[in-house]
Design a protein around this motif. Structure first.
Motif, PDB file in Angstrom:
ATOM      1  N   THR A 637       0.856  -1.176   0.000  1.00  0.00           N
ATOM      2  CA  THR A 637       0.000   0.000   0.000  1.00  0.00           C
ATOM      3  C   THR A 637       0.900   1.236   0.000  1.00  0.00           C
ATOM      4  O   THR A 637       2.068   1.161   0.384  1.00  0.00           O
ATOM      5  CB  THR A 637      -0.901   0.027   1.239  1.00  0.00           C
ATOM      6  N   SER A 639       1.374   4.970   1.451  1.00  0.00           N
ATOM      7  CA  SER A 639       1.135   6.151   2.278  1.00  0.00           C
ATOM      8  C   SER A 639       1.885   7.333   1.672  1.00  0.00           C
ATOM      9  O   SER A 639       2.767   7.168   0.827  1.00  0.00           O
ATOM     10  CB  SER A 639       1.629   5.907   3.711  1.00  0.00           C
ATOM     11  N   SER A 732      -6.914   1.872   1.514  1.00  0.00           N
ATOM     12  CA  SER A 732      -6.309   0.992   0.522  1.00  0.00           C
ATOM     13  C   SER A 732      -7.271  -0.125   0.156  1.00  0.00           C
ATOM     14  O   SER A 732      -7.905  -0.727   1.032  1.00  0.00           O
ATOM     15  CB  SER A 732      -5.012   0.384   1.050  1.00  0.00           C
ATOM     16  N   LYS A 740      -3.012   1.540   5.839  1.00  0.00           N
ATOM     17  CA  LYS A 740      -1.682   1.683   5.257  1.00  0.00           C
ATOM     18  C   LYS A 740      -0.691   1.876   6.400  1.00  0.00           C
ATOM     19  O   LYS A 740      -1.075   2.265   7.506  1.00  0.00           O
ATOM     20  CB  LYS A 740      -1.624   2.884   4.314  1.00  0.00           C
TER      21      LYS A 740
END
Length: 788
Positions: A637, A639, A732, A740
């Motif tokens: 994921t 960020s 996500s 995340k």
């Protein structure tokens, strides 16, 4: 029925359940841990950066009262292999996509042929007390034949350089290249081109608790238990089994309360393996506790990269192509191989659209302490190079740095956005959501707005004051695989018990995972028992590194809970005489949808699930209420955050005062806002330390100059104002809860943002700050050089 949109505890700032024991002195750290008849180990460490080991004389040390055992590297080399290289494994998908070469040497548990950095262990003394062991260690006589030391990574790669690892014949122990588009051709045709060298210096994690290991041998079962201040208990067990030639089933590793890790405890060290060997050999428990000097010269350092960047851009500041050739000083050993270095490459583009990109990385061995992850793990170096380039591009064409960023940023309506290069798991990098321009605007607004700041800056200059505004943007791949594990069990009391592979070091995992489990099962967090960092609690686990645990462990908990819930509903349906599809979780139990009072407690279901006589378990449903699941994320994921900082520079002393600091960030669904804020602000403080204060330097002879916290300067409350946080949320789609990672984000942007702010304060003098740390004497020297 299980609707994860119905959250009761996820998103609430619950107080950390760990704090009661920690704040009242009831925690148990590795140095607190005592066993009957426990011995104590002290290491004899090399005083030279590079030398051949001619002899290790242990006779005087062995004669000291209280000494039980003395062992030198040459003798140990006949008994045990080096640290296994399984920590260096590369995903097959990655190796098929990325042109690379790595020749990672394996580190012996004690040096026996050569010492390769000051502080490398050559012998170990085991005694009845720590004092006796340390006193005896002083009497060990080392016959070392000094060799020239190589301390600069560029010099290490020059023809005729001294070679750190003789059998390879080179100090170039790793490298790779990746590209998309035709960077060379695009650069050649770009309206504007700019080249700069950036250097991100060497510094390291400084957890409050240094490393430590205790081990005990059970002769009856020929089993070993290891207690280690580590982030990766299953790794330690695996490597110990390989070195000791024992089945993993006979080795248990436990991490007690761990007083900070930040990556420095995120791999297996020689001490993790040697202490259990000694305990088994001597038949008594053995403890080793690292002191701060050992930590500074022996535990892994980080950063230490040189980037040569060339960028091509148009009249509007849009980046057309970027080429980066960077060099990493990995020190004497490279404990995790490509991990940090490829992190740098994968994160170099940041939140920007760059269609033509070429990256080449090289790893050089030198006679310094090994280099390995520290919070951020290669990303701060990437952000420093990229964010400084953005400001320099803005200066070349007379635009605001914020405007150049906005013109190059990926927009929210372009998400998900494929970057055209692989991540370190071998999967394509695809940003999975976010609004980067909005984060930039919000961060600027939080420090008073760009226009208002420029007015204030002009007024300050008229008064002889130098203030500047700097920005630092980044994206961060989080929740990397390959997996994490969780075992979810309902015990006879009805409590939900979870055992998992994560290893906390202060993040508040017991709290946040209790919140996640509570929502997954419709119970209160007080009814959830979390067991972590113990290989006896779950057979296979990965550990806590790389901003991954919230993502991967929550996924494992969700998977195990889904499997177990089906069994719970089957038993409850049998008792309530309904179909499982008619049931829902409610009030800490299971009930029939739409029928108040028609419900059964989880304790009653657990009783019915017991083996033996008929308790209500239907035919075909196995006894017991527990399930294990291994969550294997499809990829990471993403960020992201924007840091905005306002500084004031004193031209007389070169000191930098941070006046205002704002962070707009996005880590998807926030499980516990209070803990997320603690992660972000704490990380930002570490980033400020790296930008302005912290540094590990060596003399020309290879002696470390930062061997205590008197020389290694850490930030304190005076260096850091209150941080304004702005939360954005882009859940996500890659995991059940939309989370995340956030643990490593805080330190990534501060060095770049502060360098940009200091350069902005001195903009009329056209002074650039392209290396860290930005120390007062560097600023004064730059001002003197720019003076007419």
């Amino acid at each position: 029925m299980n609707d994860r949109t119905k959250t009761v505890f996820i998103g609430r700032p619950l107080r950390r359940r760990e704090d009661w024991r920690l704040l009242t002195g009831r925690g148990c750290f590795i140095a607190d841990f005592e066993l009957p008849r426990m011995l104590h180990a002290a290491f004899v460490r090399s005083p030279l950066p590079h030398a051949r080991v001619k002899a290790v004389d242990l006779s005087q040390a062995a004669a000291v009262p209280g000494v039980v055992y003395a062992l030198g590297g040459p003798e140990l080399a006949e008994l045990l292999p080096p640290v296994p290289d399984t920590q260096l494994a590369l995903p097959r998908k990655w190796t098929a996509l990325v042109q690379h070469k790595f020749i990672n040497p394996q580190q012996p548990l004690l040096a026996h042929d050569k010492v390769r950095h000051v502080g490398e262990a050559v012998a170990v003394i085991v005694a009845e007390s720590r004092h006796a062991a340390e006193d005896a260690a002083q009497l060990v006589r080392l016959d070392l034949e000094p060799l020239p030391a190589v301390l600069d990574p560029e010099a290490a790669l020059a023809p005729g350089a001294v070679v750190v690892h003789d059998r390879f014949g080179t100090n170039l122990i790793g490298g790779f290249s990746i590209a998309k588009g035709d960077a060379a051709r695009t650069l050649a045709g770009a309206p504007h081109r700019l080249k700069r060298r950036f250097r991100h210096h060497r510094y390291a994690a400084m957890p409050m608790e240094c490393r430590g290991v205790v081990a005990a041998h059970d002769s009856r079962a020929d089993a070993v238990t290891i207690w280690s201040s580590t982030q990766v208990v299953h790794w330690v067990r695996r490597e110990a089994a390989a070195v000791l030639q024992m089945p993993e089933a006979r080795i248990r590793c436990v991490a007690l309360d761990v007083g900070g890790g930040f990556g420095v405890k995120g791999h297996v060290y020689p001490e993790d393996l040697l202490i259990p060997f000694l305990a088994r050999r001597l038949g008594r428990p053995v403890q080793w506790i690292e002191d701060r000097r050992e930590h500074l010269i022996c535990s892994c350092h980080s950063r230490d990269q040189i980037h040569d960047v060339e960028v091509g851009f148009d009249d509007h500041g849009r980046i057309l192509a970027l080429r980066d050739s960077f060099l990493v000083d990995c020190g004497a050993w490279n404990p995790i191989g490509a991990g940090v270095v490829y992190n740098t490459a994968a994160h170099l583009p940041g939140p920007y659209k760059i269609d033509a990109l070429a990256i080449e990385a090289r790893i050089a061995a030198t006679n310094k302490t090994p280099n390995a992850p520290y919070r951020g793990a290669g990303r701060p170096e990437a952000a420093f190079a990229m964010e400084r380039i953005i400001d320099l591009v803005a200066g070349e064409i007379g635009l605001e740095p914020a405007e150049v960023r906005l013109r190059n940023m990926i927009r929210d309506d372009e998400m998900p956005y494929a970057m055209g290069m692989p991540y370190r798991d071998g999967q394509p990098i695809v940003y999975d959501g976010g609004d980067y321009p909005a984060a930039l605007e919000k961060a600027l607004d939080a420090v008073g707005g760009l226009s208002a700041f420029r007015e204030r800056q002009r007024a300050a200059r008229e008064d002889g004051r130098l203030i500047g505004l700097g920005l630092g943007c980044y994206v961060e791949g989080t929740g990397v695989g390959p997996f994490e594990s969780a075992l979810v069990r309902i015990d006879p009391s009805g409590k939900i018990s979870v055992s998992a592979g994560g290893c906390p070091q202060g993040q508040g995992m017991e709290t946040i995972f209790a919140q996640i489990v509570a929502d997954a099962w419709g119970v209160h967090p007080d009814d959830v028992v979390i067991s972590l960092a113990d290989t006896a609690a779950i057979a296979i686990g990965f550990g806590t590194i790389a901003s991954r645990t919230t993502v991967t462990m929550s996924g494992a908990i969700a998977g195990a809970s889904d499997k177990l819930r089906a069994k719970v509903f089957a038993i409850a349906a049998n008792i309530l005489e309904c179909a499982p599809s008619d049931l829902e979780l409610r009030n800490g139990g299971v009930g029939i949808v739409g029928v108040p009072g028609a419900e059964i407690t989880l304790a009653k279901v657990a009783q019915a699930a017991r083996p033996g006589w008929d308790h209500g378990r239907p035919v075909g449903v196995d006894a017991g209420l527990e399930e294990t699941f291994y969550f294997e994320p499809p990829t990471v994921t993403w960020s992201y955050a924007v840091h905005a900082v306002v500084v004031e520079v004193d031209p007389q002393t070169g000191s930098v005062r941070i006046e205002n600091y704002a962070i707009a960030h996005d880590c998807g669904v926030v499980v516990n806002p209070m803990l997320v804020e603690g992660q972000i602000v704490g990380g930002a403080v570490q980033g400020v330390g790296g930008a302005l204060l912290e540094a590990i330097d060596y003399s020309a002879e290879g002696q470390p100059l930062s061997t205590s916290l008197m020389e290694y300067m850490l930030p304190n409350a005076r260096e850091m104002p209150r941080v304004t946080l702005i939360h954005q949320h882009s859940p996500s789609p890659l995991n059940p809860f939309g989370v995340k990672g956030v643990g490593e984000g805080g330190p990534i942007a501060p060095p770049a943002a502060i360098a940009n702010a200091v350069a902005d304060a001195l903009r009329p003098l056209k002074v650039e700050f392209n290396k860290t740390p930005i120390a007062p004497h560097h600023i004064v020297a730059a001002l003197d050089a720019a003076a007419p």
